[in-house]
Motif scaffolding. Structure first.
Motif, PDB file in Angstrom:
ATOM      1  N   VAL A  92      32.950  33.680 -30.449  1.00 25.88           N
ATOM      2  CA  VAL A  92      33.298  34.241 -31.759  1.00 25.88           C
ATOM      3  C   VAL A  92      35.052  34.076 -32.249  1.00 25.88           C
ATOM      4  CG1 VAL A  92      33.587  36.051 -33.277  1.00 25.88           C
ATOM      5  CG2 VAL A  92      31.240  35.474 -32.117  1.00 25.88           C
ATOM      6  N   ALA A  93      35.518  34.398 -31.109  1.00 25.46           N
ATOM      7  CA  ALA A  93      37.015  34.383 -31.214  1.00 25.46           C
ATOM      8  C   ALA A  93      37.536  32.813 -31.467  1.00 25.46           C
ATOM      9  CB  ALA A  93      37.716  34.783 -29.950  1.00 25.46           C
ATOM     10  N   ALA A  94      37.101  31.964 -30.655  1.00 26.89           N
ATOM     11  CA  ALA A  94      37.517  30.565 -30.850  1.00 26.89           C
ATOM     12  C   ALA A  94      36.845  30.090 -32.180  1.00 26.89           C
ATOM     13  CB  ALA A  94      36.706  29.624 -29.971  1.00 26.89           C
ATOM     14  N   TRP A  95      35.666  30.437 -32.596  1.00 22.16           N
ATOM     15  CA  TRP A  95      35.113  30.096 -34.286  1.00 22.16           C
ATOM     16  C   TRP A  95      35.956  30.675 -35.208  1.00 22.16           C
ATOM     17  CZ3 TRP A  95      29.288  30.744 -34.666  1.00 22.16           C
ATOM     18  CH2 TRP A  95      28.863  30.016 -35.854  1.00 22.16           C
ATOM     19  N   CYS A  96      36.626  31.834 -35.032  1.00 21.19           N
ATOM     20  CA  CYS A  96      37.651  32.492 -35.960  1.00 21.19           C
ATOM     21  C   CYS A  96      38.778  31.874 -36.066  1.00 21.19           C
ATOM     22  CB  CYS A  96      37.674  33.835 -35.562  1.00 21.19           C
ATOM     23  SG  CYS A  96      38.749  34.785 -36.961  1.00 21.19           S
ATOM     24  N   ILE A  97      39.455  31.468 -34.832  1.00 21.90           N
ATOM     25  CA  ILE A  97      40.966  30.863 -34.855  1.00 21.90           C
ATOM     26  C   ILE A  97      40.562  29.418 -35.386  1.00 21.90           C
ATOM     27  CG2 ILE A  97      42.525  29.956 -33.219  1.00 21.90           C
ATOM     28  CD1 ILE A  97      41.769  32.467 -31.320  1.00 21.90           C
ATOM     29  N   ASN A  98      39.703  28.876 -35.024  1.00 21.95           N
ATOM     30  CA  ASN A  98      39.530  27.394 -35.755  1.00 21.95           C
ATOM     31  C   ASN A  98      39.477  27.389 -37.287  1.00 21.95           C
ATOM     32  OD1 ASN A  98      39.196  24.499 -35.073  1.00 21.95           O
ATOM     33  ND2 ASN A  98      37.299  24.671 -35.702  1.00 21.95           N
ATOM     34  N   GLY A  99      38.513  28.501 -37.352  1.00 19.19           N
ATOM     35  CA  GLY A  99      38.185  28.649 -38.839  1.00 19.19           C
ATOM     36  C   GLY A  99      39.627  29.042 -39.885  1.00 19.19           C
ATOM     37  N   ILE A 100      40.505  29.626 -39.049  1.00 16.21           N
ATOM     38  CA  ILE A 100      41.719  29.793 -39.930  1.00 16.21           C
ATOM     39  C   ILE A 100      42.609  28.481 -39.843  1.00 16.21           C
ATOM     40  CG2 ILE A 100      44.060  31.006 -39.722  1.00 16.21           C
ATOM     41  CD1 ILE A 100      42.583  33.454 -38.167  1.00 16.21           C
ATOM     42  N   ALA A 101      42.448  27.798 -38.792  1.00 14.70           N
ATOM     43  CA  ALA A 101      43.244  26.326 -38.542  1.00 14.70           C
ATOM     44  C   ALA A 101      42.556  25.579 -39.668  1.00 14.70           C
ATOM     45  CB  ALA A 101      43.057  25.768 -37.258  1.00 14.70           C
ATOM     46  N   ASN A 102      41.435  25.468 -40.000  1.00 18.33           N
ATOM     47  CA  ASN A 102      40.726  24.767 -41.180  1.00 18.33           C
ATOM     48  C   ASN A 102      40.955  25.282 -42.518  1.00 18.33           C
ATOM     49  OD1 ASN A 102      39.682  23.013 -39.447  1.00 18.33           O
ATOM     50  ND2 ASN A 102      37.826  23.989 -39.106  1.00 18.33           N
ATOM     51  N   GLY A 103      41.178  26.827 -42.641  1.00 15.54           N
ATOM     52  CA  GLY A 103      41.463  27.430 -43.856  1.00 15.54           C
ATOM     53  C   GLY A 103      42.791  27.100 -44.359  1.00 15.54           C
ATOM     54  N   ILE A 104      43.736  27.086 -43.755  1.00 15.87           N
ATOM     55  CA  ILE A 104      45.062  27.004 -44.148  1.00 15.87           C
ATOM     56  C   ILE A 104      45.130  25.595 -44.893  1.00 15.87           C
ATOM     57  CG2 ILE A 104      47.528  26.758 -43.204  1.00 15.87           C
ATOM     58  CD1 ILE A 104      46.910  29.002 -41.268  1.00 15.87           C
ATOM     59  N   LEU A 163      36.140  36.122 -41.886  1.00 19.38           N
ATOM     60  CA  LEU A 163      37.362  36.701 -41.700  1.00 19.38           C
ATOM     61  C   LEU A 163      38.583  35.655 -41.615  1.00 19.38           C
ATOM     62  CD1 LEU A 163      38.847  38.948 -40.430  1.00 19.38           C
ATOM     63  CD2 LEU A 163      38.222  38.567 -38.411  1.00 19.38           C
ATOM     64  N   ALA A 164      38.134  34.402 -40.919  1.00 19.06           N
ATOM     65  CA  ALA A 164      39.120  33.288 -41.048  1.00 19.06           C
ATOM     66  C   ALA A 164      39.645  33.005 -42.326  1.00 19.06           C
ATOM     67  CB  ALA A 164      38.470  32.081 -40.044  1.00 19.06           C
ATOM     68  N   LEU A 165      38.495  32.695 -43.495  1.00 21.72           N
ATOM     69  CA  LEU A 165      38.988  32.197 -44.688  1.00 21.72           C
ATOM     70  C   LEU A 165      39.902  33.265 -45.288  1.00 21.72           C
ATOM     71  CD1 LEU A 165      38.278  30.372 -46.990  1.00 21.72           C
ATOM     72  CD2 LEU A 165      36.438  31.732 -47.739  1.00 21.72           C
ATOM     73  N   GLY A 166      39.645  34.739 -45.201  1.00 23.58           N
ATOM     74  CA  GLY A 166      40.214  35.701 -45.664  1.00 23.58           C
ATOM     75  C   GLY A 166      41.734  35.633 -45.210  1.00 23.58           C
ATOM     76  N   ILE A 167      41.863  35.480 -43.954  1.00 23.15           N
ATOM     77  CA  ILE A 167      43.261  35.351 -43.186  1.00 23.15           C
ATOM     78  C   ILE A 167      43.875  34.234 -43.815  1.00 23.15           C
ATOM     79  CG2 ILE A 167      44.295  34.946 -41.111  1.00 23.15           C
ATOM     80  CD1 ILE A 167      42.369  36.778 -39.663  1.00 23.15           C
ATOM     81  N   ALA A 168      43.264  32.969 -43.934  1.00 21.70           N
ATOM     82  CA  ALA A 168      43.816  31.940 -44.371  1.00 21.70           C
ATOM     83  C   ALA A 168      44.232  31.930 -45.798  1.00 21.70           C
ATOM     84  CB  ALA A 168      43.061  30.611 -44.396  1.00 21.70           C
ATOM     85  N   VAL A 169      43.525  32.570 -46.577  1.00 21.65           N
ATOM     86  CA  VAL A 169      44.058  32.955 -48.087  1.00 21.65           C
ATOM     87  C   VAL A 169      45.273  33.542 -48.043  1.00 21.65           C
ATOM     88  CG1 VAL A 169      43.156  33.851 -50.124  1.00 21.65           C
ATOM     89  CG2 VAL A 169      41.792  32.430 -48.785  1.00 21.65           C
TER      90      VAL A 169
END
Length: 444
Positions: free
Chosen positions: A232-244, A371-377
Motif C-alpha cells: 500500500v505504501a508503494a502504491w501510494c508513493i508511485n501514485g503521487i509520482a504518476n499524479g504530479i 490519497l496519492a491523487l489528493g497529495i499530487a493535486v
C-alpha cells in the motif's frame, strides 16, 4: 507439461470479468478533469466554490473506502442470498451510482451547492461499492500467480479503452453539433447502459465466491500484515509520482513545449493508445517474471525516459511524442500489477492470520490511490508557487519554466526510485505464493 496453459482461464471468463472496466473508465476524465469547468460554465457556481465542494465530497469518497473494506466481505442480503458478497454489493453500488452520475452530469442552470455535493458524494459512494468487490474478485477467480497478472492486465487494458472513449467523446459530440451539456448527459446514459450490459454478463457468467468460513479481518488488524503495508505504501508513493505529471501536463505542453491547448488531447491520446498497445508485452513478461520485479523494471524504464524530459524545450513536441509512447507503455504495469499483487497478499493474509480480508486489502489500495491523487493535486501547484510561477501561464520566467519541467519529470523519478527500493526485495514471489496456495488447499 505447460502448467501455465493448464491453469489459464477460459477467454469467455476473462472477458466477462474485464469488460465492465470499460464502463467504469468512461466517466473518469469528465469527473476528474472536466467537471469543475463544466459546472462553472453551466451554473451560477464559482470555480472556487465548485473546487471546495468537490474536495469535501472527496472526503466522503475516502470514508466510503473504509466502509467498503469493512462490509464487502459479507453478503448484504444474508448468507443464503443468491447474489452473495460480490454481486450483492456491486448491485447496490450500481443502483446508487447510475442515478447519481446522471444527476451530476445534467445540472439545471440554477443548480446550487447542495445539488453538486449530493450528486458527487453519492456517485463516489456507489462507485466505491462497485469497485472494491470488483477488484477483489480477482483473488477468487484464480489462485494462480501469473494468471492473476493476465486477469488484472486484461481488465486495465479494457479500462484504458474506456478512457480513450471518454477522451474522444467531446470531439465526437462537437462533430455532431451537440452542446456540451448534452455531451455530458449522453455520456452518463451511455456509461450506465454499457455498465448494465457488461455487469449483467459478469453476474451470469462468473461463479459467486463461496461464503466466508473464517473470521473477517478488521482495519485495526491490517498493520500486522507487513506485506500489505509495504504494498500500500508503494502504491501510494508511485501514485503521487504518476499524479504530479498528470496535474502539470497541461502546463508543460503549453509553457515548456510551446504547443497549443488543442495539442494536449493529441498527446493524451498517444499516451493511452501506447498503454493499450503495450499490454500484450506486460502479459508476456508477466509469465516469466515475478510481479514485483516486473513492476520495478517498468518504473525504471519510466525514470530513464522521464529523466531526459527537462532537456526538451519549445519546438520539441516530436521528441515528446516518444516520451508519451515510452511512458504510456509503462502505464499498463502501473495499473495491472499492484492489484494483482494485492490478490496474492490476500492469500498470505488467509494463511498467516486465518482471516478473510479481501475487501480490506483492496480498499487499502483504493485509499492509497485517492490519497496519492489528493497529495499530487496540492503538492504540484505548491512547488510551482515557490519558483516564481506567474498566474498567467503565458508570461513565465525562464526559471519558472525550468522549475515546471523539473517538478513535472524529476520529482516523479525520485518518488519512483523510492517505490523501487520498497518493492525490489518484496518477498512474495511466484515460488513462495505457490507454496502458500498449497498449504491453504491442505488446511481448507
Amino acid at each position: 507439461m505447460n502448467t501455465h496453459a493448464s491453469n489459464s482461464l477460459a477467454r469467455s471468463t476473462l472477458l466477462a470479468y474485464a469488460l465492465p472496466a470499460i464502463a467504469m473508465a468512461m466517466p473518469v476524465l469528465p469527473v476528474y478533469v472536466l467537471l469543475p469547468t463544466f459546472y462553472a460554465e453551466n451554473t451560477a457556481l464559482t470555480l472556487l466554490t465548485i473546487g471546495t465542494v468537490l474536495f469535501v465530497a472527496r472526503l466522503v469518497d475516502v470514508a466510503s473506502d473504509a466502509l467498503a473494506g469493512s462490509l464487502c466481505d459479507r453478503s448484504p442480503f444474508g448468507t443464503t442470498a443468491a447474489l452473495g458478497r460480490r454481486r450483492g454489493w456491486m448491485l447496490i453500488g450500481g443502483i446508487v451510482l447510475c442515478p447519481a452520475l446522471v444527476m451530476l452530469f445534467s445540472p439545471p442552470s440554477d443548480a446550487d451547492v447542495g445539488w453538486l455535493f449530493v450528486s458527487a458524494a453519492t456517485l463516489y459512494l456507489g462507485w466505491t461499492f462497485v469497485q472494491v468487490p470488483y477488484l477483489g474478485w480477482v483473488s477468487d477467480l484464480t489462485p494462480h500467480y501469473h494468471e492473476r497478472t493476465r486477469l488484472s492486465g486484461t481488465r486495465e487494458a479494457l479500462g484504458l479503452i474506456g478512457l480513450v472513449l471518454s477522451a474522444a467523446w467531446p470531439a465526437l459530440g462537437a462533430a455532431m453539433g451537440m452542446p456540451v451539456p448534452d455531451q455530458f448527459f449522453w455520456l452518463a446514459i451511455a456509461t450506465c447502459a454499457v455498465g448494465i450490459i457488461c455487469f449483467g454478463w459478469l453476474f451470469v457468467k462468473l461463479p459467486e465466491p463461496p461464503a466466508v468460513s473464517i473470521s473477517r479481518g478488521r482495519w485495526r488488524d491490517m498493520l500486522q500484515n507487513r506485506l500489505w503495508s509495504k504494498l500500500v505504501a508503494a502504491w501510494c508513493i508511485n501514485g503521487i509520482a504518476n499524479g504530479i505529471p498528470a496535474v502539470l501536463f497541461p502546463l508543460f505542453i503549453t509553457v515548456v513545449l510551446g504547443e497549443s491547448i488543442d495539442a494536449r488531447g493529441t498527446y493524451l491520446l498517444i499516451y493511452f493508445l501506447a498503454a493499450v498497445a503495450a499490454m500484450p508485452i506486460v502479459f508476456a513478461l508477466g509469465k516469466r517474471l515475478d510481479k514485483h520485479k516486473l513492476w520495478c523494471y517498468s518504473m525504471l524504464l519510466a525514470c530513464g525516459v522521464f529523466a531526459l524530459v527537462p532537456l526538451l524545450g519549445e519546438g520539441d513536441g516530436h521528441w515528446f511524442v516518444l516520451v508519451c509512447i515510452a511512458t504510456g507503455a509503462t502505464l499498463g504495469a502501473d495499473l495491472a500489477l499492484p492489484p494483482a499483487l494485492t490478490a496474492d497478499v490476500v492469500d498470505w493474509d488467509r494463511f498467516r492470520f486465518r482471516r478473510e480480508s479481501t475487501a480490506l486489502c483492496f480498499a487499502g489500495g483504493s485509499l492509497a490511490t485517492k490519497l496519492a491523487l489528493g497529495i499530487a493535486v496540492v503538492l504540484a501547484p505548491f512547488l510551482l508557487s515557490l519558483n516564481e510561477w506567474n498566474d498567467d501561464a503565458a508570461k513565465q520566467s525562464e526559471h519558472a519554466a525550468l522549475a515546471l519541467a523539473m517538478i513535472y519529470a524529476w520529482l516523479p523519478c525520485v518518488l519512483k526510485i523510492g517505490t523501487i527500493v520498497l518493492m525490489w526485495r518484496y518477498p512474495l514471489s511466484a515460488t513462495r505464493h505457490s507454496a502458500i496456495r498449497k498449504r491453504l488447499s491442505r488446511t481448507g
